[in-house]
Scaffold this motif. Structure first.
Motif, PDB file in Angstrom:
ATOM      1  N   GLY A  68      66.873 -30.637-108.275  1.00  0.00           N
ATOM      2  CA  GLY A  68      65.996 -29.616-107.700  1.00  0.00           C
ATOM      3  C   GLY A  68      64.792 -30.222-106.990  1.00  0.00           C
ATOM      4  O   GLY A  68      64.216 -29.605-106.097  1.00  0.00           O
ATOM      5  N   LEU A  69      64.418 -31.441-107.410  1.00  0.00           N
ATOM      6  CA  LEU A  69      63.226 -32.070-106.826  1.00  0.00           C
ATOM      7  C   LEU A  69      63.509 -32.534-105.397  1.00  0.00           C
ATOM      8  O   LEU A  69      62.672 -32.401-104.513  1.00  0.00           O
ATOM      9  CB  LEU A  69      62.791 -33.269-107.675  1.00  0.00           C
TER      10      LEU A  69
ATOM     11  N   SER B 220      65.483 -31.338-103.092  1.00  0.00           N
ATOM     12  CA  SER B 220      65.454 -30.338-102.020  1.00  0.00           C
ATOM     13  C   SER B 220      64.085 -29.684-101.889  1.00  0.00           C
ATOM     14  O   SER B 220      63.873 -28.830-101.055  1.00  0.00           O
ATOM     15  CB  SER B 220      66.535 -29.290-102.233  1.00  0.00           C
ATOM     16  N   ARG B 221      63.142 -30.082-102.729  1.00  0.00           N
ATOM     17  CA  ARG B 221      61.771 -29.633-102.531  1.00  0.00           C
ATOM     18  C   ARG B 221      61.037 -30.516-101.541  1.00  0.00           C
ATOM     19  O   ARG B 221      59.873 -30.286-101.240  1.00  0.00           O
ATOM     20  CB  ARG B 221      61.002 -29.726-103.840  1.00  0.00           C
TER      21      ARG B 221
ATOM     22  N   MET C  19      60.169 -33.589-102.170  1.00  0.00           N
ATOM     23  CA  MET C  19      59.242 -34.470-102.889  1.00  0.00           C
ATOM     24  C   MET C  19      59.534 -35.920-102.489  1.00  0.00           C
ATOM     25  O   MET C  19      60.701 -36.285-102.325  1.00  0.00           O
ATOM     26  CB  MET C  19      59.463 -34.286-104.390  1.00  0.00           C
TER      27      MET C  19
ATOM     28  N   LEU D 297      61.560 -28.733-112.691  1.00  0.00           N
ATOM     29  CA  LEU D 297      60.660 -28.038-111.768  1.00  0.00           C
ATOM     30  C   LEU D 297      59.487 -27.399-112.506  1.00  0.00           C
ATOM     31  O   LEU D 297      58.797 -26.553-111.945  1.00  0.00           O
ATOM     32  CB  LEU D 297      61.425 -26.974-110.994  1.00  0.00           C
TER      33      LEU D 297
ATOM     34  N   LYS E 197      66.440 -23.740-107.337  1.00  0.00           N
ATOM     35  CA  LYS E 197      65.994 -23.404-105.977  1.00  0.00           C
ATOM     36  C   LYS E 197      66.675 -24.286-104.933  1.00  0.00           C
ATOM     37  O   LYS E 197      66.086 -24.672-103.944  1.00  0.00           O
ATOM     38  CB  LYS E 197      64.467 -23.531-105.813  1.00  0.00           C
TER      39      LYS E 197
END
Ligand SMILES: Nc1ncnc2c1ncn2[C@@H]1O[C@H](COP(=O)(O)OP(=O)(O)O)[C@@H](O)[C@H]1O
Ligand SMILES: [Mg+2]
Lengths: 370, 569
Positions: free
Chosen positions: A110-111, A113-114, A116, A161, B470
């Motif tokens: 998840g990180l 696609s943020r 980061m 997250l 997400k």
């Protein structure tokens, strides 16, 4: 509903569920569920398999939409939000780890696609790996890990997250007993350390009793009781709860008058709700360990004599089948080894026992397993 | 929604989930899939159906065409011929393939791998190949002609023999799958109860493989009744439905009657398909999770008998292939048997020469690449979209239908649909593109089912996890779903490649002078009497699909090796 000890002093619920119902076709999986969960709480949904625990959890996550009812999280209505717009981390019974990605990539999934930066991701993933006690497993693939390790990776991924709420669906049920007992403590510790509001689904009462701040006992799509483990154990709100959580004696009785129930020839004093009129059929419940055998005098309430019909040695205590009212054994009592020795309890012995009034729970009589 | 509910606890609003971007994209994708399958299949079929109710001027004439068809014995006899050929071929293939499959799965004979590979060869060849070989063996100048005692290979007998060769591997694949699903505990129980070998076979083995046998039966029936190439090459004056369509459309330019025959050919195919699906639905999972796989034990006498049987059948299959291979490299049968490669100089026999081969190759590549993409994404959408039940059900139905539509009928339907003056898509008529669309559609269902099976084996919560993290579904599709399903994706693309390379019936109506295909030139060269060149072209196709198949096996092995770290459980 019942007084609760909260981890924090606030009274505003973090998660509020209002009159939630869920139908699958014509089958009602959830009936009019209302529930409040407070910040930093560890709540267990407990109930037999098929009672709707997973369905409720998935409604909270937005994965299966409720048929009616509303959900608020952090004061904001989320009833209609898709999962991707809600704030939660989730661990499924299967863990659903991505098999082709190594542990680090799973946790950092998840990180990335943020957007980061890579260095930060690496730091965060390593922190999480250490948090769940797998500091050196980053390069392994899920298939190379044991079940317990996979479960920790799934937890780490759900926490990556920093979600506002952690949802766990039977996270321990796929593991063998020893690992399970160990991970119970780990998860509990993790919760204390992070203080993240956590909901865990389980069908294992022992798990719920040892881990939860509060337990939501469910049966056939409805909530039977919400309370702390002590409350649920000591003061079960229904015969179902008394039966499902721990072991309970169910004694058939008839209301004799205010505060009195007749159980065969025995007159039992107990706390009795006013709505039980005289003559109504009831079930009197008492835990085996609450049956008293020492220091019984003439003034002791609810004392009567019983015959020891069978004794089962269980290590630290003995489970004793008592025959009362001159019939078959109908009352099970747990006596400490001490008491058994001191009072020379043996099969065939007739002795006085007492059922303390404040330990008796009275429920309407249902056709229920005795 | 919130407006009227606030402050009134008694009113619980019905909940609806808002859609996020992924939901919108997925629904859009399903709509596109439906539109695609309508354009590529449903609308052309509709065009075919309406054509069969029109006269040559395009006026509606009701059932007149059908009445004429059924009152012309010369036409009507083909229905009987087709059904007879299909039933007899099925009756031959099923027992042969069953014993062969039994030998491969339940015996301890030697060289199982070799026999398995041998039996699958026909899949890599165009259906025309066995017909050509049979002509070399038993034709007017065939060297085994005497074995027929004055009989003719041209006709029903020839068709059936060639069909047995062509259909054998299709039945074998299904029966091997059915027979490898066996629970050893059942056999132990049966023998503990003292049941004889015979009894065990009839009470345990056969019922266990029942659905496989039924399915194989329907598949062969449909393959035979819809195949065009074999009947065209070796059928002689024996008419079947598939050749009738061709004669009506190409020979007599009677498109309306062609449409009628096409529709009639659709009926047995649809009946077989529907019956199969109904029966398969009744099949419950025979294997519980605790089943113990059956390990065959050596029984020398049985194993040697099985070996002999497989050697005979496998030898025949190899022999048929070898005849074509040999025919393709001799100068002039039966007068000059010196070896030569002149038959492979296709330019001497057909104006397109090797051009047709290259057309076939690009058709196969395009079909494999585009088809795999569409099939996999389509199956993904159907498996993973949440809600949108109506759209999904419609797309599901459309995805299953192509299996019931014979290639010849679909090709004819394309003529009516894409060649219609009102159709804005008319520009693809006569190009390679229309044949790519046709091939992708004709072979859609098998590929779709393969992809759906692979997707069903994935953890259903991957998408839920992505949403909670997400991460867009597209990213999870690329990062996780596709890599995990890669073996199945390879299978699908090879299936499409080989079928596009070998098919005749799907494209016989759709090629134009610039887009002639290898399999079509086989028919043409055979018609013009260049049988050796036809054999050479058939062999060229066999070599190509064999090379691709070998590459596929090697690639899959490599993939297994590089990914075994995470695939092994
Ligand atoms: N998608 C579904 N369709 C129909 N029924 C369902 C579906 N999901 C769950 N159910 C039914 O709802 C009931 C509650 O299921 P679930 O929430 O999974 O129970 P559990 O308490 O064991 O987690 C069960 O009786 C189950 O059969
Ligand atoms: Mg569950």
């Amino acid at each position: 509903m019942t007084e609760t000890k909260l981890a924090s002093g606030t009274t505003d619920p973090y998660l509020k569920i209002e009159r939630l119902s869920k139908l699958f076709g014509t089958f009602t999986a959830l009936k009019d569920i209302s529930l409040e969960i407070f910040p930093r709480e560890f709540v267990c949904f407990l109930g037999p398999s098929g009672c709707g625990k997973t369905t409720l959890l998935r409604a909270i996550a937005g994965l299966d939409v409720q048929t009616s009812g509303r959900i608020f999280q952090g004061g904001k209505e989320i009833s209609a939000l898709p999962s991707s717009h809600r704030d939660f981390g989730i661990v499924f019974q299967s863990y659903a780890l991505f098999p082709n990605l190594n542990v680090s990539a799973n946790i950092g999934y998840g990180l990335v696609s943020r957007g980061m930066p890579r260095v930060e991701i690496e730091t965060r993933v390593n922190d999480l790996l250490r948090l769940v006690g797998l500091p050196d497993s980053g390069r392994k693939y899920p298939a190379q890990l044991s079940g317990g390790q996979q479960q920790r990776v799934a937890v780490a991924r759900a926490l990556a997250l920093s979600p506002g709420m952690l949802l766990l669906d039977e996270p321990l049920s796929a593991l063998d007993a020893r690992v399970r007992a160990h991970l119970r403590i780990e998860i509990r510790r993790l919760h204390q350390r992070l203080g993240i509001t956590t909901i865990m689904v389980t069908h294992d009462q022992e798990e719920a009793l040892t881990m939860a701040d509060r337990i939501v006992v469910m049966n056939q799509g409805a909530i039977e009781q919400v309370g702390t483990p002590t409350e649920v154990y000591r003061k079960p709100a229904s015969a179902f709860v008394a039966d499902f959580v721990g072991t309970t004696n169910f004694l058939p009785g008839v209301v004799a008058g205010p505060g009195h129930v007749r159980f065969g020839d025995i007159n039992l004093a107990c706390e009795l709700d006013i709505h039980f009129g005289p003559g109504s059929d009831v079930t009197v419940a008492i835990r085996p360990e609450d049956v008293v055998v020492r220091n019984i005098g003439p003034a002791t309430p609810n004392a009567f004599s019983a015959r020891v019909a069978e004794i089962e040695f269980l290590g630290s205590f003995c489970r004793v089948g008592l025959a009362v009212n001159g019939g078959d054994p109908s009352l099970v009592a747990d006596f400490s080894i001490n008491a058994v020795r001191d009072l020379a309890i043996a099969e065939g012995k007739v002795m006085p026992v007492a059922l303390p009034p404040d330990r008796l729970r009275v429920f309407p009589r249902q056709t229920l397993t005795p | 929604m919130t407006a009227f509910a606030t402050g009134d606890a008694a009113v619980t609003p019905l909940a609806r989930r808002r859609l996020d971007r992924d939901d919108v994209l997925m629904r859009l994708g399903i709509c596109l899939l439906i539109a695609w399958l309508c354009i590529a299949m449903a609308l052309p079929l509709w065009a075919l159906l309406s054509k069969s109710f029109q006269n040559q001027n395009g006026e509606f004439i009701g059932l007149a065409n059908y009445i004429r068809y059924f009152s012309t014995p010369a036409l009507f006899i083909s229905v009987w011929n087709s059904v007879m050929i299909a039933v007899v071929s099925t009756a031959f293939v099923l027992p042969l393939a069953f014993v062969y499959a039994y030998a491969l799965t339940r015996s301890c004979m030697r060289w199982k791998g070799l026999f398995q590979a041998l039996a699958l060869i026909p899949i890599l060849a165009p259906s025309l190949l066995p017909a050509i070989s049979l002509i070399y063996l038993f034709g007017n100048q065939g060297f085994l002609k005497e074995l027929l005692f004055g009989g003719q290979i041209y006709g029903a007998g020839g068709i059936i023999l060639a069909q047995v060769f062509y259909c054998f591997p299709h039945a074998l694949i299904i029966l091997v799958a059915a027979l490898s699903m066996a629970d050893a505990r059942l056999y132990e129980a049966a023998s503990a109860l003292g049941a004889s070998k015979m009894r065990v076979f009839f009470t345990v083995t056969l019922p266990g493989a029942k659905y496989g046998v039924i399915s194989a039966g329907f598949v062969i029936f449909t393959l035979v009744i819809t195949d065009f190439g074999i009947a065209k090459v070796i059928g002689g004056r024996f008419n079947v439905l598939a050749t009738d369509i061709y004669k009506q459309v190409i020979g007599q330019q009677n498109f309306e009657m062609g449409a009628v025959v096409g529709f009639i050919l659709l009926i047995p195919a649809v009946i077989a398909f529907t019956a199969d699906r109904i029966i398969q639905r009744r099949q419950v999972a025979l294997l519980s999770a605790r089943a113990v796989p059956l390990e065959p034990k050596p029984v020398p006498r049985r194993d040697w008998a099985m070996f002999a049987f497989c050697a005979a059948v496998g030898g025949l299959i190899f022999g048929i292939l070898a005849v074509s291979a040999w025919a393709s490299v001799i100068t002039r049968w039966p007068y000059n048997l010196t070896l030569t490669l002149n038959n492979y100089a296709f330019g001497d026999f057909d104006t397109d020469g090797w051009g047709a081969y290259w057309n076939s190759l690009s058709l196969a590549i395009w079909t494999a690449v585009l088809g795999t993409g569409i099939v996999f994404v389509g199956a993904y959408l159907l498996e993973k979209t949440r809600g949108f039940a109506l759209g999904r059900a419609l797309a599901q139905l459309l995805a299953i239908m192509p299996m019931a539509v014979p290639g010849l009928v679909l090709g004819l339907a394309y003529i009516f649909f894409f060649n219609a003056p009102w159709n804005p898509l008319g520009f693809i008529y006569g190009t390679l593109a229309i044949m790519v669309v046709n091939s992708m559609t004709h072979f859609y269902t098998v590929c779709h089912l393969t992809a759906a099976t692979a997707l069903k084996q994935m953890d259903p919560e991957f998408e839920a996890v992505s949403a909670s993290l997400k991460v867009s579904l597209l990213r999870t599709l690329v990062r996780v779903t596709v890599p995990v399903c890669l073996p199945s994706i390879l299978d699908i693309s090879i299936y499409l490649f080989v079928n596009a390379m070998t098919t005749v019936s799907a494209v016989i109506f759709l090629y134009s002078t610039n887009t002639k295909l290898a399999a079509v030139t086989i028919v043409n060269m055979d018609e013009s009497g260049f049988t050796a060149a036809a054999a050479a072209m058939a062999m060229t196709i066999v070599f190509t699909s064999t090379a691709v198949k070998i590459a596929h096996v090697l690639l899959t092995r490599r993939l297994e090796r590089t990914t075994q770290a995470w695939r092994r459980r």
